[in-house]
Motif scaffolding. Structure first.
Motif, short mmCIF file in Angstrom:
data_model
loop_
_atom_site.label_atom_id
_atom_site.label_comp_id
_atom_site.label_asym_id
_atom_site.label_seq_id
_atom_site.Cartn_x
_atom_site.Cartn_y
_atom_site.Cartn_z
N VAL A 30 0.43 -1.37 0.56
CA VAL A 30 -0.07 -0.07 0.07
C VAL A 30 0.75 1.28 0.16
CG1 VAL A 30 -1.51 0.93 1.84
CG2 VAL A 30 -2.03 -1.15 1.15
N ILE A 31 0.31 2.27 -0.91
CA ILE A 31 1.69 3.55 -1.07
C ILE A 31 0.54 4.35 -1.00
CG2 ILE A 31 2.30 4.98 -2.60
CD1 ILE A 31 3.89 2.04 -2.87
N VAL A 32 1.18 5.31 0.51
CA VAL A 32 0.28 6.66 1.04
C VAL A 32 1.24 7.55 0.75
CG1 VAL A 32 -0.93 7.21 2.81
CG2 VAL A 32 -0.14 5.03 3.47
N GLY A 33 0.38 8.50 -0.44
CA GLY A 33 1.02 9.23 -0.67
C GLY A 33 0.28 10.91 -1.90
N GLN A 34 1.21 11.15 -2.83
CA GLN A 34 0.89 11.58 -3.66
C GLN A 34 0.30 10.94 -5.15
OE1 GLN A 34 3.22 14.21 -6.09
NE2 GLN A 34 2.55 16.13 -5.21
N VAL A 35 -0.77 11.56 -5.38
CA VAL A 35 -0.97 11.08 -7.03
C VAL A 35 -1.56 12.12 -7.75
CG1 VAL A 35 -3.00 8.93 -8.07
CG2 VAL A 35 -2.39 9.10 -5.68
N ALA A 36 -0.51 12.58 -9.04
CA ALA A 36 -0.89 13.33 -9.73
C ALA A 36 -0.50 13.01 -11.12
CB ALA A 36 0.07 14.12 -9.20
N ARG A 37 -0.81 14.59 -11.20
CA ARG A 37 -0.64 14.23 -13.58
C ARG A 37 0.79 14.71 -13.50
NH1 ARG A 37 -3.75 17.37 -18.55
NH2 ARG A 37 -3.08 19.13 -16.38
N ASP A 38 1.62 14.38 -14.05
CA ASP A 38 2.56 15.01 -14.94
C ASP A 38 2.41 15.67 -15.91
OD1 ASP A 38 4.27 14.51 -12.04
OD2 ASP A 38 5.24 12.70 -13.11
N ALA A 67 -14.68 16.89 -3.60
CA ALA A 67 -14.81 17.94 -4.28
C ALA A 67 -14.35 19.49 -4.90
CB ALA A 67 -16.56 17.34 -3.36
N GLY A 68 -14.73 19.42 -5.19
CA GLY A 68 -13.57 20.77 -5.98
C GLY A 68 -12.66 21.62 -6.09
N GLY A 69 -11.69 19.44 -5.82
CA GLY A 69 -10.70 19.89 -5.43
C GLY A 69 -10.15 20.27 -6.94
N ARG A 70 -8.52 21.13 -7.05
CA ARG A 70 -8.17 20.25 -8.39
C ARG A 70 -6.52 19.28 -8.95
NH1 ARG A 70 -6.46 25.72 -8.48
NH2 ARG A 70 -4.11 25.56 -7.51
N THR A 71 -7.32 18.63 -8.98
CA THR A 71 -5.78 17.78 -9.66
C THR A 71 -4.12 17.57 -9.39
OG1 THR A 71 -7.06 15.74 -10.27
CG2 THR A 71 -4.77 15.39 -10.28
N ALA A 72 -3.63 17.91 -8.56
CA ALA A 72 -2.40 17.86 -8.62
C ALA A 72 -1.13 17.77 -10.06
CB ALA A 72 -1.10 17.19 -7.50
N LEU A 73 -0.43 18.54 -10.54
CA LEU A 73 0.80 18.65 -11.48
C LEU A 73 1.74 18.99 -11.58
CD1 LEU A 73 0.14 18.91 -14.83
CD2 LEU A 73 -0.29 21.02 -14.80
N LEU A 74 2.17 18.21 -11.84
CA LEU A 74 3.61 18.44 -12.01
C LEU A 74 3.92 18.63 -13.14
CD1 LEU A 74 4.67 15.61 -9.07
CD2 LEU A 74 3.93 17.50 -8.76
N VAL A 75 5.05 19.49 -13.16
CA VAL A 75 5.51 20.18 -14.91
C VAL A 75 7.03 20.06 -15.18
CG1 VAL A 75 6.26 21.42 -16.97
CG2 VAL A 75 3.87 21.40 -15.40
N ASP A 76 7.81 18.84 -15.37
CA ASP A 76 9.03 18.53 -15.39
C ASP A 76 10.00 18.92 -17.21
OD1 ASP A 76 11.67 17.39 -14.61
OD2 ASP A 76 11.06 15.81 -15.30
#
Length: 286
Positions: free
Chosen positions: A9-17, A92-101
């Motif tokens: 199990v991974i507890v942490g950040q799920v985002a779009r790269d 609800a109302g959240g904005r998925t994290a975005l990581l720009v590399d």
């Protein structure tokens, strides 16, 4: 030893790269043409999950995405990659994290993060993943999440689980809980001071910091040495791992691969020293 397909199990950040490859980083006021563009599942949690899955684990993610299109897409990709996502909350109302590399010439990278507080985990969010946490063979917890979440996740782990904590604790209370419960702690060079209480500057000082941390509870300590490699220590021994590979790697992605491979090697019964070399080799492949 865990079963042939260990549960992680991974507890942490799920985002779009968003990865943009360019020939060179522009000067102030300048511009650069993108040579290659990739949009994919990312964030430290998801990255570690993908690495564990590739190494043969059954993986469940515990994290938060927004209720936006990006959140739906990254969850679809995680599911397609074979990871469980029932523990990921859609805020609800959240904005998925975005990581720009921004990827320039070899060894030149810049990371820009858009991480809204709304997609950080809250203690109540762990409810969706609590059953998975209790039956996992290993739990990887990112300390970049708020302290109360880290503490709650540590308390939810089964007593026989291999608990791996990665990063810098948010405060002293979180640090005490981490050192008391985690079997493995890992920090990069910038995070070590928050974990160890002081900043080592050399390999020898990093070995000393790792040995001090071992005396506070963990059975394995892995600390990076800027530009040098990694120190992995256990009661009675340590190994200094050089940076493997011919070209500089992405330090963020390399760190995620390192911790995933270290955890998986320990799960299948490798010695700490052999597990450390597994980890170094995996980091070099990023």
């Amino acid at each position: 030893m865990a079963e042939s397909e260990p549960k992680v199990v991974i507890v942490g950040q799920v985002a779009r790269d968003l990865v943009l490859s360019i020939d060179e980083l522009p000067e102030e006021g300048g511009s650069a043409t993108v040579r290659e563009r990739r949009e994919l599942l990312g964030g430290k949690g998801a990255n570690q999950g993908v690495a564990c899955r590739q190494l043969g684990a059954r993986v469940e993610l515990v994290g938060v995405v927004g209720d936006d299109t990006a959140g739906r897409e990254v969850l679809g990709q995680a599911d397609g990659d074979g990871m469980g996502v029932t523990g990921v909350v859609r805020r609800a109302g959240g904005r998925t994290a975005l990581l720009v590399d921004l990827v320039g010439p070899p060894g030149v990278r810049r990371l820009v993060e858009d991480v809204d507080d709304g997609v950080l985990l809250r203690p109540a969010d762990l409810a969706a993943g609590r059953e998975a946490l209790g039956r996992a063979d290993a739990v990887l917890i990112q300390l970049q999440q708020p302290g109360p979440v880290v503490v709650a996740a540590l308390e939810a782990c089964g007593k026989d689980a291999l608990v791996v904590a990665d990063g810098a604790p948010a405060d002293e209370d979180t640090r005490r809980h981490v050192l008391r419960r985690a079997d493995v702690v890992r920090a990069d060079a910038a995070e070590t001071e928050a974990l160890a209480g002081w900043q080592p500057r050399t390999v020898q000082e990093t070995v000393r910091a790792a040995e001090e941390l071992l005396g506070q509870g963990p059975r394995v300590v892995a600390l990076s040495v800027s530009g040098e490699g990694d120190v992995v220590a256990w009661p009675g021994g340590h190994v200094v791992l050089p940076l493997l590979g011919e070209e500089p790697v992405d330090p963020t992605g390399a760190g995620d691969s390192f911790i995933a491979a270290l955890a998986m090697a320990l799960l299948v019964g490798e010695t700490v020293e052999r597990a450390a070399w597994w980890a170094a080799s995996a980091a070099a492949e990023v």
